[in-house]
Every structure is written in C-alpha cells, then in structure tokens.
Write a protein that holds these residues in place. Structure first.
Motif, PDB file in Angstrom:
ATOM      1  N   LYS A 424       1.125  -1.453  -0.007  1.00 48.10           N
ATOM      2  CA  LYS A 424       0.426  -0.118  -0.064  1.00 48.10           C
ATOM      3  C   LYS A 424       0.639   1.605  -0.063  1.00 48.10           C
ATOM      4  O   LYS A 424       0.549   2.085  -0.744  1.00 48.10           O
ATOM      5  CB  LYS A 424      -0.737  -0.292   1.439  1.00 48.10           C
ATOM      6  CG  LYS A 424      -1.777  -0.978   1.072  1.00 48.10           C
ATOM      7  CD  LYS A 424      -3.041  -1.002   2.259  1.00 48.10           C
ATOM      8  CE  LYS A 424      -1.808  -1.090   3.898  1.00 48.10           C
ATOM      9  NZ  LYS A 424      -1.377  -2.734   4.135  1.00 48.10           N
ATOM     10  N   THR A 425       2.175   0.998   0.801  1.00 40.67           N
ATOM     11  CA  THR A 425       2.710   2.843   1.064  1.00 40.67           C
ATOM     12  C   THR A 425       3.235   2.258  -0.403  1.00 40.67           C
ATOM     13  O   THR A 425       3.941   3.938  -0.456  1.00 40.67           O
ATOM     14  CB  THR A 425       3.411   2.703   2.334  1.00 40.67           C
ATOM     15  OG1 THR A 425       2.587   2.280   3.745  1.00 40.67           O
ATOM     16  CG2 THR A 425       4.662   3.408   1.942  1.00 40.67           C
ATOM     17  N   THR A 426       4.279   1.512  -0.506  1.00 42.61           N
ATOM     18  CA  THR A 426       4.348   1.509  -2.608  1.00 42.61           C
ATOM     19  C   THR A 426       3.324   2.326  -3.056  1.00 42.61           C
ATOM     20  O   THR A 426       4.775   2.807  -4.116  1.00 42.61           O
ATOM     21  CB  THR A 426       5.429   0.636  -2.889  1.00 42.61           C
ATOM     22  OG1 THR A 426       6.020  -0.354  -1.526  1.00 42.61           O
ATOM     23  CG2 THR A 426       6.317   0.128  -3.619  1.00 42.61           C
ATOM     24  N   VAL A 427       2.864   2.673  -3.368  1.00 47.62           N
ATOM     25  CA  VAL A 427       1.992   3.103  -3.977  1.00 47.62           C
ATOM     26  C   VAL A 427       2.363   5.196  -4.176  1.00 47.62           C
ATOM     27  O   VAL A 427       1.931   5.766  -5.155  1.00 47.62           O
ATOM     28  CB  VAL A 427       0.081   2.979  -3.781  1.00 47.62           C
ATOM     29  CG1 VAL A 427      -0.830   3.936  -4.717  1.00 47.62           C
ATOM     30  CG2 VAL A 427      -0.001   0.765  -4.079  1.00 47.62           C
ATOM     31  N   PHE A 428       1.914   4.904  -2.848  1.00 45.83           N
ATOM     32  CA  PHE A 428       2.475   6.258  -2.544  1.00 45.83           C
ATOM     33  C   PHE A 428       3.711   6.531  -3.116  1.00 45.83           C
ATOM     34  O   PHE A 428       3.717   7.875  -3.264  1.00 45.83           O
ATOM     35  CB  PHE A 428       2.040   7.022  -0.936  1.00 45.83           C
ATOM     36  CG  PHE A 428       0.803   6.839  -0.542  1.00 45.83           C
ATOM     37  CD1 PHE A 428      -0.745   6.522  -1.650  1.00 45.83           C
ATOM     38  CD2 PHE A 428      -0.159   7.212   0.967  1.00 45.83           C
ATOM     39  CE1 PHE A 428      -1.471   7.126  -0.986  1.00 45.83           C
ATOM     40  CE2 PHE A 428      -1.476   7.584   0.844  1.00 45.83           C
ATOM     41  CZ  PHE A 428      -1.978   6.712  -0.001  1.00 45.83           C
ATOM     42  N   ALA A 429       4.710   5.685  -3.149  1.00 45.23           N
ATOM     43  CA  ALA A 429       6.154   6.178  -3.037  1.00 45.23           C
ATOM     44  C   ALA A 429       6.103   6.371  -4.733  1.00 45.23           C
ATOM     45  O   ALA A 429       6.783   6.993  -5.313  1.00 45.23           O
ATOM     46  CB  ALA A 429       7.054   5.125  -2.413  1.00 45.23           C
ATOM     47  N   LEU A 430       5.241   5.525  -5.602  1.00 44.98           N
ATOM     48  CA  LEU A 430       5.027   5.552  -7.354  1.00 44.98           C
ATOM     49  C   LEU A 430       4.668   6.259  -7.619  1.00 44.98           C
ATOM     50  O   LEU A 430       5.265   6.896  -7.996  1.00 44.98           O
ATOM     51  CB  LEU A 430       4.986   4.357  -7.718  1.00 44.98           C
ATOM     52  CG  LEU A 430       5.394   2.608  -7.104  1.00 44.98           C
ATOM     53  CD1 LEU A 430       4.547   1.364  -7.820  1.00 44.98           C
ATOM     54  CD2 LEU A 430       7.190   2.690  -7.853  1.00 44.98           C
ATOM     55  N   ILE A 431       3.895   7.215  -6.458  1.00 39.51           N
ATOM     56  CA  ILE A 431       3.541   8.147  -7.484  1.00 39.51           C
ATOM     57  C   ILE A 431       4.405   9.539  -7.161  1.00 39.51           C
ATOM     58  O   ILE A 431       4.170  10.232  -7.925  1.00 39.51           O
ATOM     59  CB  ILE A 431       1.318   8.110  -6.271  1.00 39.51           C
ATOM     60  CG1 ILE A 431       0.792   7.689  -7.041  1.00 39.51           C
ATOM     61  CG2 ILE A 431       1.093   9.905  -7.099  1.00 39.51           C
ATOM     62  CD1 ILE A 431      -0.798   6.903  -6.060  1.00 39.51           C
ATOM     63  N   GLU A 432       4.755   9.389  -5.718  1.00 47.54           N
ATOM     64  CA  GLU A 432       5.475  10.456  -5.301  1.00 47.54           C
ATOM     65  C   GLU A 432       6.501  10.523  -6.096  1.00 47.54           C
ATOM     66  O   GLU A 432       7.590  11.567  -6.164  1.00 47.54           O
ATOM     67  CB  GLU A 432       5.691  10.794  -3.288  1.00 47.54           C
ATOM     68  CG  GLU A 432       4.614  11.096  -3.550  1.00 47.54           C
ATOM     69  CD  GLU A 432       4.848  12.603  -2.928  1.00 47.54           C
ATOM     70  OE1 GLU A 432       5.548  13.554  -4.004  1.00 47.54           O
ATOM     71  OE2 GLU A 432       3.273  13.593  -2.066  1.00 47.54           O
TER      72      GLU A 432
END
Length: 637
Positions: A424-432
């Motif tokens: 889940k947190t990797t989703v945010f890391a890839l968006i940023e």
C-alpha cells in the motif's frame, strides 16, 4: 503498510550499492594524482584570487631573500669602518615591506579559502535534499553531514595555504639555492646533499599521509552516522535500556577514529621530524665546513654569515614545502570525499531561484487564488491510474507490486486496505516518484509521472506520512513548509479544521513556539495533526494520507474524518487505512494482497463479496452500520 527493505550502507560514486564490508584501501599513486586533480577542480573558481595571494606572498619572500645580501653589505662596510646608514635603511625597508606583503598575501589566501569552502557547502546543500530516496536509504546521513562539515574544514585548512606553501616553497627554495651558489659552491654542495635527502623523505611519506587522512575522515563519518542513529531514536534507546549498547558502539567508533587519526599524525610527525633533523645536521655540517674555509682564507666571515642566513631562511622554506605537500594530500582526500557526495544520484527538480519575471508571475498567480479565510484553491482534482505496474525495491528481492492496475477518478475518497506488506505505501511512493516502476506506468491526469517536472508533480500532491514527520523549528515553520505564500487567515482556517487552534492558543509564543528536534515537544497526535494541516495548506489536487489518524483520540479522529470528507469534495483523496472506521464512508475501496489489487468496491459491497475484506472488517466492525473497534480509542496525546 509496506516499507522499503534495508539496503546496503555503502555506495560507489555512481550510487550503486557495494558491500559495506569491503574497506577502502585508500589512494595509491594513481588515485593520489586523481585526488590532486579533484582538489584542483575545487580550487579553480578562486584561481584568480589565489594567484594574487600567492604572488603577494612570493613578493614578500623575495624581499626576504634580499635581506642576507643587505646584511652582508652592512657587515662589510662596518668591517672597513665605512658608514652603513644607507644599507641599514634598505635592510629595514626590506624587513618591513616583506612582512607586510606576506601578511597581505596570507589574508587574500584565507579569503579565497573561505569562498572555496562556502562554494562546496552550497553545492552540497543544494544537492543533498535532492538525492533520490533509494540513494538516501543506502547512505548514512551522519557520513553525509561529515562531508559537509569536517571535510570542507579540511579543504579550507589545506587548500590555498598548501598551494601557497608548495608554490612559494619551491620557488624560494630554488632562488635561495641560486643565491647560496653565488656565495660559495662548496657549501652549496653540502646543502644540496641534505635537500636531496629531504626530497626523498617527501616522496616516500606523502602517499601515506593522504591515505591515512582519508581513513581518518571516513572514521569521523562513521562516528557521525552512529551519533545520528542514536540521537534520532533516543527515546527508543532509553525505553529499551540500550544506553550501554549505544555507548559501546559510539566508543568503538570514536576509538577507531582515534587510531586512524594517530596513524595520520604519526606519518606527519615522521615527515616533520626527519626534515627537522636533517636540516639541523645540515646546519652543523655547513658551520663546520664554512669555519674551515674561513680559517683557510677561501671565504670571508661576512660570506659565511650570509650563507648561514640563507640556510636559516631555507630551513623553514623546506619545512613549509614538506608541510604544503602533506596538506595538499589532506585537501585531496577531502576533495575526493566531497566529489563522491556530489556524484550521488539526485533528482532533477529545477532551479530553486526563479527569475524576476517568474517570481512576479508566481506572486500574481498565488494572489489570484488566495481566498480570504479559506484554504481551498478550487483547483481541479487529479486522476490517478496504475497500468500493469511491477516494482521491486532491489532486483534480488521479490516484487512488491505485481501487475498492479487500478484507476482513481477525480475527486472523492479512495481507500487502500490490506494486510501489512501488501504494497500500500509503495503505491504512494510510486505516485510521488520516490521510486520508479520496473514495468508499467503510473499516471497522473493521464500523463506518466516520469514525464512530469518533479516540482510540478509534487506541487499538486499533499502527502502525510504515517510517522507524521515534524521538523525542528517553530510551529509556523512546519505549517508553511512548501506553502510559503500562505496568509495568516489561511493558516488560522487550517488550524481550525485540524483542531490545532486550541493547542496553539495555549502555547507560550503561539505559532512561533519551538517544537523541538523532530517535534519532541509535541505529542504524537499533535504531530499528526500538524502534518495534515501542512498538507491541506498546500491546497493539493491529490491528497495522500498514510494512516493519518492512527494517533488521534476518538473525538479528534471523527472531526478530522469529517474534514477529509469535506476536502474530498474538491480534491482527490487517497488514504491508506488500518482502522476500518476511516474508510466506511469512502467512495471506493481498493483491497491489496501480496502486491496485487484483489478487489474494488464500496464497504458494503466488499463485506458481501470479498472474504479478505470481510476478515479485515471483522476485527474492527460488527455489522455494516455499527462501528465497534476491537481496541479502545487512543487517548488524546
């Protein structure tokens, strides 16, 4: 929540990981010359001022070189009973002028040294915040701090004065030898024998000084890294009763730094001692041979005195030359470490200093979208899409994402749920764009995030991490981080939305109250609300919340949940939730499992059709309409 796996703590110049157990063997002859070339590159911007400083020092030294001849003339005139007032005045002028010129040259070189250090620090200060996240995670912050601080200090101490010492020492030594040869060739041959021995010492010892110095600086960097780790988690260390362990680790690092420092000092001492002993022997031999030549009538007493004066002047020059070469090695080692930091892979985020026209445009744009007493910008919400994204933190590890595909429409709230490690947190890391996918695409508004200018991409996104990072400084500093154009009315509005207004009212200095290192003077809930307020103040088109209410009590969580729901009317909100109470009102819920999207739907739909979601919900929900947490709500921090 998915966290980045640990990575190696050592990296090469290119940013590629290397095993930390491989020690740096230090510069050999080839790397030593490469280090000097690197040092020359650091000094090049100040070459004009350095040439002026070296020239002034050289002129002062040349005036000093004329002093023994003037003294010889005075002695000859006095010995013949003739007036020596004129030569005495000339000698006095030479002494005073030589000292003034040498001092002025020293000042100019010191000024150039400060400029060199300032330039290096500004380059590193510009670079380090822009380092790519994988590079930061593979590098010890304490070592990077040491490169900005102690390595640049070595550069300042070693660079211009060392260049001056090497240049002036070489030229004045040659000139002194010429003058000594004009006085007496026999005594010169004795002195040259000694000088050749000193040169051999320099050639043998200098590489060891450079190697030992680099090891010393690396040891200082390890000590800084250890201190940063301990102080950054001081409460954890204390709570675990691990002070003895932390102290022992720091002591070992300090002891290693001491041993490497002693080794460097030993080589410098060897060089200085051998040079001093050889020069003393040279003086005694010259005095004995010169006395014999005076007794035989080959030379006069004034010639011997002048020769000894040149020898006295030559001794410190040779010492200066040896010291200058040693300091050049120290400066070269520091320059190499600075260059290694500058070679780390950084993001291209554009210039931080806009032109005058750009600044006026930015101010006009900011003013036009600054509604009084409100934090909204009325910017259109963003869309997000993942298309067959595959990602692994390192090639040898299993992928964190496996063909992840989903679309988040503009506006509304979308929740990401799933077991720990689902990605889940990797989703945010890839968006940023903290990381980039190994395959597939991440789209913002239908455009690959890799095609967005980073500054523009991140300006559209508000991101609240789970650990709610708060920086040292004032409360106001933390709130306007990334929103420097925010007005007092906008800040007050956001404080009210996040229920920070009552806290601010009771602080001794209000918004100008210091929050301590990493917000140590605040509670966990206060830090979390500050992070949310900071994100809202930027008026993002996409708001990313990573379990942003985990440390809030029930009342504050409910109020902030209402704020997020209201924000979702004009902003796309993507939230990672471990509390199901956070997502029951979400417009859509994405269920992740082992790096894949397992299901998509509303809370009611997923309770009925997805067993994993139903299992997750059962730990916190009894029935779709009644929220009963299996845990008591966290108290107000």
């Amino acid at each position: 929540m998915t966290s980045a796996p640990p990575v190696e703590t050592c990296r090469t110049d290119s940013g590629q990981a290397r095993p930390p157990e491989q020690p740096d063997r230090g510069p050999g002859p080839g790397p030593a010359w490469a280090g000097l070339r690197t040092l020359a590159g650091q000094l090049r911007p100040q070459r004009g001022r350095m040439v002026a400083g070296v020239g002034l020092g050289l002129l002062g030294s040349l005036l000093g070189l004329a002093q023994p001849m003037a003294a010889k003339q005075v002695m000859d005139l006095v010995g013949r009973g003739q007036p020596a007032a004129g030569p005495m005045v000339i000698l006095s002028v030479l002494v005073v002028a030589g000292g003034l010129l040498a001092g002025l040259g020293h000042y100019v070189l010191d000024c150039s040294a400060e400029s060199i250090v300032c330039t290096a620090r500004r380059r590193l200060a510009h670079l380090l915040p822009r380092l790519r996240v994988p590079v930061i995670e593979g590098t010890e912050p304490g070592d990077l701090i040491a490169r900005v601080t102690s390595d640049t200090v070595l550069l300042r101490r070693a660079a211009p004065q060392a260049v001056s010492a090497a240049v002036n020492g070489t030229l004045i030594t040659v000139a002194t030898i010429v003058m000594m040869g004009l006085l007496d060739g026999v005594l010169l041959s004795v002195a040259l024998t000694v000088i050749a021995f000193v040169g051999l010492v320099v050639i043998v010892v200098t590489p060891h000084i450079g190697r030992a110095t680099r090891h010393t600086q690396e040891a200082v960097g390890r000590l800084g890294a250890g201190l940063e780790r301990t102080l950054g988690a001081l409460r954890t260390v204390k709570a675990a009763g691990a002070e003895p362990h932390a102290t022992a680790a720091l002591r070992r690092a300090a002891e290693y730094a001491r041993r490497t420092g002693v080794r460097a000092a030993a080589w410098e001492a060897v060089s200085a001692t051998l040079s001093a002993v050889v020069l003393q022997v040279c003086f005694l031999v010259v005095l004995g041979v010169g006395g014999a030549r005076v007794a035989s009538g080959a030379i006069g007493v004034s010639t011997l005195v002048a020769f000894l004066l040149y020898l006295f002047a030559l001794a410190p020059r040779i010492g200066q030359l040896v010291e200058g070469v040693g300091h050049l090695q120290i400066g070269a080692a520091a320059a190499v470490r600075i260059r290694e930091a500058e070679a780390l892979e950084a993001e291209e985020v554009g210039s931080t200093e806009p032109t005058g026209a750009e600044r006026r445009d930015d101010e006009a744009t900011a003013a036009s979208r600054r509604p009084s007493g409100s934090y909204e910008r009325h910017r259109r919400p963003a869309t997000v899409a993942f298309q067959h994204v595959r990602f692994a933190y390192r090639p040898e590890l299993p992928p964190t994402h496996q063909h992840v595909t989903f679309t988040v429409p503009a506006g509304g709230m979308t929740a990401l749920v799933g077991p720990s490690g689902a990605g889940k947190t990797t989703v945010f890391a890839l968006i940023e764009r903290f990381y980039e996918p190994d395959a597939g695409r991440v789209l913002l508004d239908g455009r690959d995030v890799r095609q967005w200018p980073l500054a523009e991409l991140r300006a559209a996104i508000g991101y609240v991490e789970q650990d709610a990072t708060v920086l040292a400084g004032t409360l106001r500093d933390n709130l306007i981080l990334g929103a420097a154009d925010a007005t007092d009315e906008q800040i007050a509005a956001v404080l009210g939305l996040t229920r920070l207004d009552t806290m601010t009212a009771r602080l001794p200095h209000g918004l100008d109250t210091q929050v301590g290192h990493r917000g140590s003077r605040l509670s966990g809930g206060e830090r979390q609300r500050i992070a949310i307020a900071r994100a809202l103040l930027r008026r993002p088109r996409l708001l990313l919340l990573d379990e942003a209410t985990s440390q809030l009590d029930a009342a504050n969580e409910a109020a902030l949940r209402d704020t997020i729901t209201d924000t979702a009317r004009h902003t796309t909100v993507l939230v990672i939730a471990h509390r199901l109470s956070t997502v029951t009102t979400a417009d859509r819920i994405l269920v992740m499992e082992t790096g894949r999207i397992r299901a998509l739907g509303t809370h009611t739909e997923l309770l009925t059709h997805d067993s994993l979601y139903a299992e997750l919900a059962s730990t916190q929900l009894i029935g779709p309409g009644r929220r009963h947490s299996s845990k008591a709500p966290l108290p107000e921090c």
